[in-house]
Write a protein that holds these residues in place. Structure first.
Motif, PDB file in Angstrom:
ATOM      1  N   VAL A  74      40.141 -17.249  80.934  1.00 16.23           N
ATOM      2  CA  VAL A  74      38.693 -17.072  80.872  1.00 16.23           C
ATOM      3  C   VAL A  74      38.310 -15.685  81.378  1.00 16.23           C
ATOM      4  CG1 VAL A  74      36.496 -17.884  81.791  1.00 16.23           C
ATOM      5  CG2 VAL A  74      38.230 -19.536  81.096  1.00 16.23           C
ATOM      6  N   THR A  75      38.979 -15.250  82.430  1.00 15.64           N
ATOM      7  CA  THR A  75      38.680 -13.933  82.995  1.00 15.64           C
ATOM      8  C   THR A  75      38.912 -12.828  81.976  1.00 15.64           C
ATOM      9  OG1 THR A  75      39.278 -14.689  85.217  1.00 15.64           O
ATOM     10  CG2 THR A  75      39.236 -12.307  84.844  1.00 15.64           C
ATOM     11  N   GLU A  76      40.006 -12.912  81.230  1.00 12.97           N
ATOM     12  CA  GLU A  76      40.289 -11.901  80.219  1.00 12.97           C
ATOM     13  C   GLU A  76      39.204 -11.865  79.152  1.00 12.97           C
ATOM     14  OE1 GLU A  76      45.183 -11.714  80.284  1.00 12.97           O
ATOM     15  OE2 GLU A  76      44.165 -13.332  79.201  1.00 12.97           O
ATOM     16  N   ARG A  77      38.712 -13.029  78.759  1.00 13.98           N
ATOM     17  CA  ARG A  77      37.649 -13.064  77.748  1.00 13.98           C
ATOM     18  C   ARG A  77      36.333 -12.540  78.308  1.00 13.98           C
ATOM     19  NH1 ARG A  77      37.895 -19.046  75.852  1.00 13.98           N
ATOM     20  NH2 ARG A  77      39.015 -19.306  77.812  1.00 13.98           N
ATOM     21  N   LEU A  78      36.048 -12.840  79.574  1.00 18.32           N
ATOM     22  CA  LEU A  78      34.834 -12.311  80.203  1.00 18.32           C
ATOM     23  C   LEU A  78      34.865 -10.788  80.248  1.00 18.32           C
ATOM     24  CD1 LEU A  78      34.366 -14.789  83.197  1.00 18.32           C
ATOM     25  CD2 LEU A  78      32.921 -14.588  81.171  1.00 18.32           C
ATOM     26  N   VAL A  79      36.012 -10.243  80.600  1.00 23.40           N
ATOM     27  CA  VAL A  79      36.136  -8.782  80.645  1.00 23.40           C
ATOM     28  C   VAL A  79      35.941  -8.195  79.264  1.00 23.40           C
ATOM     29  CG1 VAL A  79      37.752  -6.884  81.062  1.00 23.40           C
ATOM     30  CG2 VAL A  79      37.569  -8.756  82.716  1.00 23.40           C
ATOM     31  N   ARG A  80      36.507  -8.817  78.241  1.00 18.79           N
ATOM     32  CA  ARG A  80      36.331  -8.324  76.877  1.00 18.79           C
ATOM     33  C   ARG A  80      34.858  -8.312  76.490  1.00 18.79           C
ATOM     34  NH1 ARG A  80      40.451 -11.160  74.277  1.00 18.79           N
ATOM     35  NH2 ARG A  80      39.118 -11.652  72.495  1.00 18.79           N
ATOM     36  N   ILE A  81      34.123  -9.325  76.889  1.00 26.52           N
ATOM     37  CA  ILE A  81      32.692  -9.362  76.593  1.00 26.52           C
ATOM     38  C   ILE A  81      31.981  -8.198  77.260  1.00 26.52           C
ATOM     39  CG2 ILE A  81      30.558 -10.620  77.115  1.00 26.52           C
ATOM     40  CD1 ILE A  81      32.095 -13.203  76.533  1.00 26.52           C
ATOM     41  N   LEU A  82      32.234  -7.992  78.535  1.00 25.83           N
ATOM     42  CA  LEU A  82      31.562  -6.920  79.269  1.00 25.83           C
ATOM     43  C   LEU A  82      31.952  -5.553  78.725  1.00 25.83           C
ATOM     44  CD1 LEU A  82      31.845  -8.309  82.910  1.00 25.83           C
ATOM     45  CD2 LEU A  82      29.857  -8.376  81.398  1.00 25.83           C
ATOM     46  N   ARG A  89      32.764  -7.953  68.383  1.00 22.67           N
ATOM     47  CA  ARG A  89      33.429  -6.818  69.032  1.00 22.67           C
ATOM     48  C   ARG A  89      34.464  -7.266  70.062  1.00 22.67           C
ATOM     49  NH1 ARG A  89      27.624  -4.322  68.851  1.00 22.67           N
ATOM     50  NH2 ARG A  89      27.850  -2.968  67.022  1.00 22.67           N
ATOM     51  N   ALA A  90      34.233  -8.433  70.663  1.00 19.01           N
ATOM     52  CA  ALA A  90      35.192  -8.968  71.639  1.00 19.01           C
ATOM     53  C   ALA A  90      36.272  -9.808  70.965  1.00 19.01           C
ATOM     54  CB  ALA A  90      34.459  -9.812  72.684  1.00 19.01           C
ATOM     55  N   ASP A  91      36.179  -9.958  69.643  1.00 16.87           N
ATOM     56  CA  ASP A  91      37.149 -10.742  68.877  1.00 16.87           C
ATOM     57  C   ASP A  91      37.218 -12.178  69.393  1.00 16.87           C
ATOM     58  OD1 ASP A  91      38.987 -11.203  66.866  1.00 16.87           O
ATOM     59  OD2 ASP A  91      40.706 -10.592  68.071  1.00 16.87           O
ATOM     60  N   LEU A  92      36.030 -12.774  69.534  1.00 16.41           N
ATOM     61  CA  LEU A  92      35.933 -14.155  69.992  1.00 16.41           C
ATOM     62  C   LEU A  92      35.250 -14.995  68.919  1.00 16.41           C
ATOM     63  CD1 LEU A  92      34.670 -13.591  73.649  1.00 16.41           C
ATOM     64  CD2 LEU A  92      36.936 -14.401  72.977  1.00 16.41           C
ATOM     65  N   PRO A  93      35.599 -16.284  68.811  1.00 16.24           N
ATOM     66  CA  PRO A  93      34.850 -17.167  67.912  1.00 16.24           C
ATOM     67  C   PRO A  93      33.378 -17.157  68.278  1.00 16.24           C
ATOM     68  CG  PRO A  93      36.833 -18.244  68.731  1.00 16.24           C
ATOM     69  CD  PRO A  93      36.694 -16.983  69.522  1.00 16.24           C
ATOM     70  N   SER A  94      32.520 -17.265  67.265  1.00 17.07           N
ATOM     71  CA  SER A  94      31.086 -17.173  67.506  1.00 17.07           C
ATOM     72  C   SER A  94      30.592 -18.195  68.527  1.00 17.07           C
ATOM     73  CB  SER A  94      30.329 -17.358  66.189  1.00 17.07           C
ATOM     74  OG  SER A  94      28.938 -17.271  66.399  1.00 17.07           O
ATOM     75  N   SER A  95      31.068 -19.437  68.417  1.00 21.40           N
ATOM     76  CA  SER A  95      30.606 -20.471  69.345  1.00 21.40           C
ATOM     77  C   SER A  95      31.031 -20.149  70.779  1.00 21.40           C
ATOM     78  CB  SER A  95      31.156 -21.836  68.934  1.00 21.40           C
ATOM     79  OG  SER A  95      32.584 -21.825  68.913  1.00 21.40           O
ATOM     80  N   THR A  96      32.244 -19.627  70.927  1.00 20.07           N
ATOM     81  CA  THR A  96      32.734 -19.252  72.260  1.00 20.07           C
ATOM     82  C   THR A  96      31.921 -18.106  72.828  1.00 20.07           C
ATOM     83  OG1 THR A  96      34.990 -19.932  71.697  1.00 20.07           O
ATOM     84  CG2 THR A  96      34.735 -18.427  73.552  1.00 20.07           C
ATOM     85  N   ALA A  97      31.654 -17.107  72.003  1.00 21.86           N
ATOM     86  CA  ALA A  97      30.884 -15.951  72.464  1.00 21.86           C
ATOM     87  C   ALA A  97      29.485 -16.371  72.898  1.00 21.86           C
ATOM     88  CB  ALA A  97      30.802 -14.903  71.357  1.00 21.86           C
ATOM     89  N   HIS A  98      28.809 -17.199  72.091  1.00 17.62           N
ATOM     90  CA  HIS A  98      27.455 -17.629  72.444  1.00 17.62           C
ATOM     91  C   HIS A  98      27.465 -18.435  73.746  1.00 17.62           C
ATOM     92  CE1 HIS A  98      26.305 -16.317  68.405  1.00 17.62           C
ATOM     93  NE2 HIS A  98      25.044 -16.474  68.775  1.00 17.62           N
ATOM     94  N   ARG A  99      28.454 -19.282  73.907  1.00 19.48           N
ATOM     95  CA  ARG A  99      28.517 -20.091  75.128  1.00 19.48           C
ATOM     96  C   ARG A  99      28.770 -19.223  76.357  1.00 19.48           C
ATOM     97  NH1 ARG A  99      32.627 -22.725  73.938  1.00 19.48           N
ATOM     98  NH2 ARG A  99      34.148 -21.774  75.336  1.00 19.48           N
ATOM     99  N   MET A 100      29.711 -18.296  76.246  1.00 15.41           N
ATOM    100  CA  MET A 100      30.037 -17.462  77.394  1.00 15.41           C
ATOM    101  C   MET A 100      28.909 -16.488  77.716  1.00 15.41           C
ATOM    102  SD  MET A 100      34.134 -16.787  76.839  1.00 15.41           S
ATOM    103  CE  MET A 100      34.332 -16.177  78.512  1.00 15.41           C
ATOM    104  N   VAL A 101      28.266 -15.955  76.694  1.00 17.34           N
ATOM    105  CA  VAL A 101      27.112 -15.081  76.933  1.00 17.34           C
ATOM    106  C   VAL A 101      26.011 -15.851  77.652  1.00 17.34           C
ATOM    107  CG1 VAL A 101      25.214 -13.872  75.790  1.00 17.34           C
ATOM    108  CG2 VAL A 101      27.584 -13.418  75.102  1.00 17.34           C
TER     109      VAL A 101
END
Length: 251
Positions: free
Chosen positions: A10-18, A36-48
């Motif tokens: 999760v930390t790696e994905r959070l860093v990619r978002i930032l 841009r973070a190369d994440l599935p749309s649902s994952t990106a929306h949830r983490m954002v």
């Protein structure tokens, strides 16, 4: 932190978002962040949404997303970079007032030159660097100083290439770059005409700390054919002052 199906934490994905935010891209939609973070749309929306809820990101009235004030607040708490910047600013202001060109403070961060502060005169010449901006270590006067005094392993890795040309005059030949770095360690200064922009000359000196060696580079960006000796003298005096001031701020 738990891994995703791809094996990322999760930390790696959070860093990619930032990291999708930069000085030219300060506001994005959650969909753009996901792409841009190369994440599935649902994952990106949830983490954002989670990051917005805890204040690390913020939404504007159009539901676009920007970095949050809480992220800035947390980054400054006990920050070594902040202490270094506070120690440096009075001396940078003196250099900038006397030289009347761009004055910059940079540190080595993750194999790149990271600029912590920049002061500019209204009539100063061209300069592409920005606060919180980065450049390759071999491609600016500040970076050359940091590379010259950095770990040998890092120096050899950079010298192994590839060496990107930021301008036609950026040093990209490993043998020549090795000689330049040796000269910096010998003389304690670098004068780098045209390494970033053809119309400018970068001049930089090391900022030292007794126990840690060189902790930063202090530089000015002059017009290409301006005399450099007065700037070198100002930079050396300022670097000495910064070193002493920073030492008094150690926790």
């Amino acid at each position: 932190m738990a891994n995703s199906p791809s094996g990322e934490t999760v930390t790696e994905r959070l860093v990619r978002i930032l990291e999708t935010f930069d000085t030219d891209r300060t506001v994005q939609t959650a969909t753009e962040i996901g792409r841009r973070a190369d994440l599935p749309s649902s994952t990106a929306h949830r983490m954002v949404a989670d990051l917005v809820e805890c204040g690390l990101l913020e939404r504007d009235e159009d539901q676009r997303v920007r970095l949050g004030m809480r992220l800035w607040e947390l980054a400054l708490r006990g920050s070594r970079a902040l202490r270094l910047r506070q120690a440096a600013l009075p001396f940078m202001e003196r250099v900038q007032a006397r030289v009347r060109e761009h004055t910059q403070l940079a540190v080595l961060e993750n194999g790149e030159t990271l600029f912590l502060e920049r002061l500019s005169h209204p009539k100063a010449g061209a300069n592409i660097t920005r606060i919180a901006g980065r450049l390759p270590l071999h491609a600016s006067s500040s970076g050359l100083v940091l590379l010259a005094y950095g770990p040998e392993e890092l120096r050899e890795r950079v010298l192994a290439g590839p060496l990107e040309a930021v301008s036609p005059e950026t040093v990209t030949d490993p043998a020549r770059l090795r000689r330049v770095l040796a000269g910096i360690r010998r003389d304690g200064v670098v004068v780098a005409p045209g390494s970033v922009e053809a119309v400018s000359t970068g001049v930089a000196v090391p900022v030292r700390e007794a126990r840690e060696g060189v902790i930063a580079a202090l530089s000015v960006v002059l017009p290409r054919h301006a005399p450099t000796r007065p700037a070198v003298e100002e930079l050396r005096a300022a670097a000495s002052g910064i070193s002493a001031a920073f030492a008094t701020q150690r926790p």
